[in-house]
Design a protein around this motif. Structure first.
Motif, PDB file in Angstrom:
ATOM      1  N   SER A  38       0.851  -1.190   0.000  1.00  0.00           N
ATOM      2  CA  SER A  38       0.000   0.000   0.000  1.00  0.00           C
ATOM      3  C   SER A  38       0.884   1.236   0.000  1.00  0.00           C
ATOM      4  CB  SER A  38      -0.924   0.015   1.215  1.00  0.00           C
ATOM      5  OG  SER A  38      -1.907  -0.984   1.084  1.00  0.00           O
ATOM      6  N   ARG A  39       0.372   2.322  -0.611  1.00  0.00           N
ATOM      7  CA  ARG A  39       1.172   3.518  -0.865  1.00  0.00           C
ATOM      8  C   ARG A  39       0.753   4.694   0.021  1.00  0.00           C
ATOM      9  NH1 ARG A  39       1.553   5.007  -6.784  1.00  0.00           N
ATOM     10  NH2 ARG A  39       3.569   5.704  -6.080  1.00  0.00           N
ATOM     11  N   PRO A  40       1.325   4.818   1.217  1.00  0.00           N
ATOM     12  CA  PRO A  40       1.004   5.986   2.045  1.00  0.00           C
ATOM     13  C   PRO A  40       1.549   7.261   1.418  1.00  0.00           C
ATOM     14  CG  PRO A  40       2.808   4.751   3.017  1.00  0.00           C
ATOM     15  CD  PRO A  40       2.318   3.941   1.841  1.00  0.00           C
ATOM     16  N   GLN A  41       0.969   8.373   1.789  1.00  0.00           N
ATOM     17  CA  GLN A  41       1.360   9.698   1.284  1.00  0.00           C
ATOM     18  C   GLN A  41       2.059  10.481   2.400  1.00  0.00           C
ATOM     19  OE1 GLN A  41       0.035  10.523  -2.020  1.00  0.00           O
ATOM     20  NE2 GLN A  41      -0.545   8.379  -1.991  1.00  0.00           N
ATOM     21  N   LEU A  42       2.992  11.326   2.031  1.00  0.00           N
ATOM     22  CA  LEU A  42       3.659  12.169   3.022  1.00  0.00           C
ATOM     23  C   LEU A  42       2.709  13.234   3.584  1.00  0.00           C
ATOM     24  CD1 LEU A  42       7.210  12.707   1.478  1.00  0.00           C
ATOM     25  CD2 LEU A  42       6.625  11.407   3.532  1.00  0.00           C
ATOM     26  N   LYS A  43       1.987  13.922   2.731  1.00  0.00           N
ATOM     27  CA  LYS A  43       1.026  14.964   3.136  1.00  0.00           C
ATOM     28  C   LYS A  43       1.598  15.924   4.181  1.00  0.00           C
ATOM     29  CE  LYS A  43      -3.075  12.428   1.930  1.00  0.00           C
ATOM     30  NZ  LYS A  43      -4.381  11.959   2.296  1.00  0.00           N
ATOM     31  N   GLY A  44       2.794  16.439   3.898  1.00  0.00           N
ATOM     32  CA  GLY A  44       3.414  17.421   4.777  1.00  0.00           C
ATOM     33  C   GLY A  44       4.141  16.836   5.972  1.00  0.00           C
ATOM     34  N   ARG A  45       4.097  15.537   6.125  1.00  0.00           N
ATOM     35  CA  ARG A  45       4.787  14.883   7.242  1.00  0.00           C
ATOM     36  C   ARG A  45       6.172  14.436   6.783  1.00  0.00           C
ATOM     37  NH1 ARG A  45       0.083  10.590   8.104  1.00  0.00           N
ATOM     38  NH2 ARG A  45       0.416  10.583   5.862  1.00  0.00           N
ATOM     39  N   SER A  46       7.041  14.135   7.731  1.00  0.00           N
ATOM     40  CA  SER A  46       8.394  13.696   7.380  1.00  0.00           C
ATOM     41  C   SER A  46       8.449  12.177   7.285  1.00  0.00           C
ATOM     42  CB  SER A  46       9.405  14.180   8.424  1.00  0.00           C
ATOM     43  OG  SER A  46       9.267  13.439   9.619  1.00  0.00           O
ATOM     44  N   LEU A  47       9.400  11.700   6.504  1.00  0.00           N
ATOM     45  CA  LEU A  47       9.620  10.260   6.375  1.00  0.00           C
ATOM     46  C   LEU A  47       9.960   9.658   7.734  1.00  0.00           C
ATOM     47  CD1 LEU A  47       9.967   7.728   4.611  1.00  0.00           C
ATOM     48  CD2 LEU A  47      12.307   8.453   4.213  1.00  0.00           C
ATOM     49  N   ASP A  48      10.773  10.364   8.526  1.00  0.00           N
ATOM     50  CA  ASP A  48      11.155   9.868   9.853  1.00  0.00           C
ATOM     51  C   ASP A  48       9.949   9.710  10.775  1.00  0.00           C
ATOM     52  OD1 ASP A  48      13.826   9.740   9.164  1.00  0.00           O
ATOM     53  OD2 ASP A  48      14.308  11.708   9.990  1.00  0.00           O
ATOM     54  N   GLU A  49       8.947  10.533  10.584  1.00  0.00           N
ATOM     55  CA  GLU A  49       7.738  10.454  11.401  1.00  0.00           C
ATOM     56  C   GLU A  49       6.912   9.211  11.032  1.00  0.00           C
ATOM     57  OE1 GLU A  49       3.687  13.195  11.851  1.00  0.00           O
ATOM     58  OE2 GLU A  49       5.486  14.065  10.966  1.00  0.00           O
ATOM     59  N   LEU A  50       6.874   8.885   9.755  1.00  0.00           N
ATOM     60  CA  LEU A  50       6.034   7.787   9.276  1.00  0.00           C
ATOM     61  C   LEU A  50       6.758   6.435   9.245  1.00  0.00           C
ATOM     62  CD1 LEU A  50       4.362   9.788   6.405  1.00  0.00           C
ATOM     63  CD2 LEU A  50       3.337   9.164   8.595  1.00  0.00           C
ATOM     64  N   ALA A  51       8.061   6.467   9.031  1.00  0.00           N
ATOM     65  CA  ALA A  51       8.884   5.247   9.011  1.00  0.00           C
ATOM     66  C   ALA A  51      10.133   5.539   9.844  1.00  0.00           C
ATOM     67  CB  ALA A  51       9.252   4.873   7.578  1.00  0.00           C
ATOM     68  N   PRO A  52       9.994   5.500  11.174  1.00  0.00           N
ATOM     69  CA  PRO A  52      11.092   5.916  12.056  1.00  0.00           C
ATOM     70  C   PRO A  52      12.364   5.083  11.875  1.00  0.00           C
ATOM     71  CG  PRO A  52       9.046   5.618  13.296  1.00  0.00           C
ATOM     72  CD  PRO A  52       8.810   5.085  11.917  1.00  0.00           C
ATOM     73  N   LYS A  53      13.479   5.778  11.870  1.00  0.00           N
ATOM     74  CA  LYS A  53      14.781   5.112  11.756  1.00  0.00           C
ATOM     75  C   LYS A  53      14.989   4.197  12.964  1.00  0.00           C
ATOM     76  CE  LYS A  53      17.077   8.439   8.900  1.00  0.00           C
ATOM     77  NZ  LYS A  53      17.020   9.876   8.856  1.00  0.00           N
ATOM     78  N   GLY A  54      15.544   3.023  12.679  1.00  0.00           N
ATOM     79  CA  GLY A  54      15.874   2.088  13.737  1.00  0.00           C
ATOM     80  C   GLY A  54      14.714   1.239  14.238  1.00  0.00           C
ATOM     81  N   LYS A  55      13.516   1.392  13.651  1.00  0.00           N
ATOM     82  CA  LYS A  55      12.352   0.618  14.091  1.00  0.00           C
ATOM     83  C   LYS A  55      11.789  -0.190  12.928  1.00  0.00           C
ATOM     84  CE  LYS A  55      11.034   3.624  17.829  1.00  0.00           C
ATOM     85  NZ  LYS A  55       9.980   4.269  18.542  1.00  0.00           N
ATOM     86  N   VAL A  56      11.273  -1.384  13.239  1.00  0.00           N
ATOM     87  CA  VAL A  56      10.673  -2.230  12.208  1.00  0.00           C
ATOM     88  C   VAL A  56       9.445  -1.525  11.645  1.00  0.00           C
ATOM     89  CG1 VAL A  56       9.538  -4.430  11.734  1.00  0.00           C
ATOM     90  CG2 VAL A  56      11.528  -4.360  13.240  1.00  0.00           C
ATOM     91  N   TRP A  57       9.402  -1.439  10.327  1.00  0.00           N
ATOM     92  CA  TRP A  57       8.316  -0.766   9.616  1.00  0.00           C
ATOM     93  C   TRP A  57       7.672  -1.742   8.639  1.00  0.00           C
ATOM     94  CZ3 TRP A  57       8.889   2.115   4.545  1.00  0.00           C
ATOM     95  CH2 TRP A  57       7.723   2.819   4.219  1.00  0.00           C
ATOM     96  N   ARG A  58       6.387  -1.643   8.443  1.00  0.00           N
ATOM     97  CA  ARG A  58       5.638  -2.548   7.549  1.00  0.00           C
ATOM     98  C   ARG A  58       5.959  -2.336   6.074  1.00  0.00           C
ATOM     99  NH1 ARG A  58      -0.258  -0.565   8.906  1.00  0.00           N
ATOM    100  NH2 ARG A  58       0.561   1.157  10.061  1.00  0.00           N
TER     101      ARG A  58
END
Length: 176
Positions: free
Chosen positions: A54-74
């Motif tokens: 699935s393709r999430p959108q940034l919509k003004g948010r940062s990549l680090d906020e949505l896919a945090p560094k150092g944490k398992v992401w889907r």
């Protein structure tokens, strides 16, 4: 007269019952599903791999906020991303048998850890279990001038898996 009344009553009941039970559809998914194939050409029928995500959108948010560094992401949105290998493959230098796997990532500055996991049909990474990992490999992270609003996955001409969002690109070498 009874038959006319009964017919009229049943007609009204049928009309209003049909409308009352009509299917209600939810709104459009804000993170629509997509599929990437290798080879990507529709003329090539002998596919080696497929990714459903699935393709999430940034919509003004940062990549680090949505896919945090150092944490398992889907690796996308909604259900965990799934990758299917139709043939045995080498992924990031590691042999992987043909089959379907959940694909998780751990974003980092210079590299992303890519995880292939046997547990399918998971929602997000909430129930991620490292005991079911089949492979953990490294994808090189880089930046690009083009800004991608929607998270995207594609295979390049060599068969490498490329994940992009914002200006970040992570490339995972693959061969079949």
């Amino acid at each position: 007269m009874k038959n006319v009344f009964l017919f009229t009553f049943l007609t009204f009941a049928l009309v209003f019952t049909t409308e009352a039970t009509a299917q209600k559809f939810s709104g459009l998914d804000k993170s629509p599903a997509d599929i990437a194939y290798y080879p990507s050409s529709s003329r090539e029928m002998d596919k080696a791999a497929r990714v459903i995500y699935s393709r999430p959108q940034l919509k003004g948010r940062s990549l680090d906020e949505l896919a945090p560094k150092g944490k398992v992401w889907r690796t996308g949105a909604n259900e965990a991303t799934e990758i299917t290998f139709y043939k045995d493959a080498t992924v990031g230098g590691q042999a992987v048998k043909a089959g379907t796997y959940s694909l998780f990532t751990i974003p980092g500055d210079d590299e992303w850890t890519v995880i292939l996991n046997n547990n399918l049909h998971q929602w997000g990474a909430y129930s991620y279990d490292s005991a079911a990992d089949v492979a953990r490999v490294t994808a090189e992270a880089s930046t690009d001038d083009e800004e991608l609003e929607a998270f995207s996955i594609a295979f390049d001409d060599n068969g490498d898996l490329v994940m992009g969002w914002g200006t970040t690109r992570a490339t995972l070498p693959m061969s079949f």
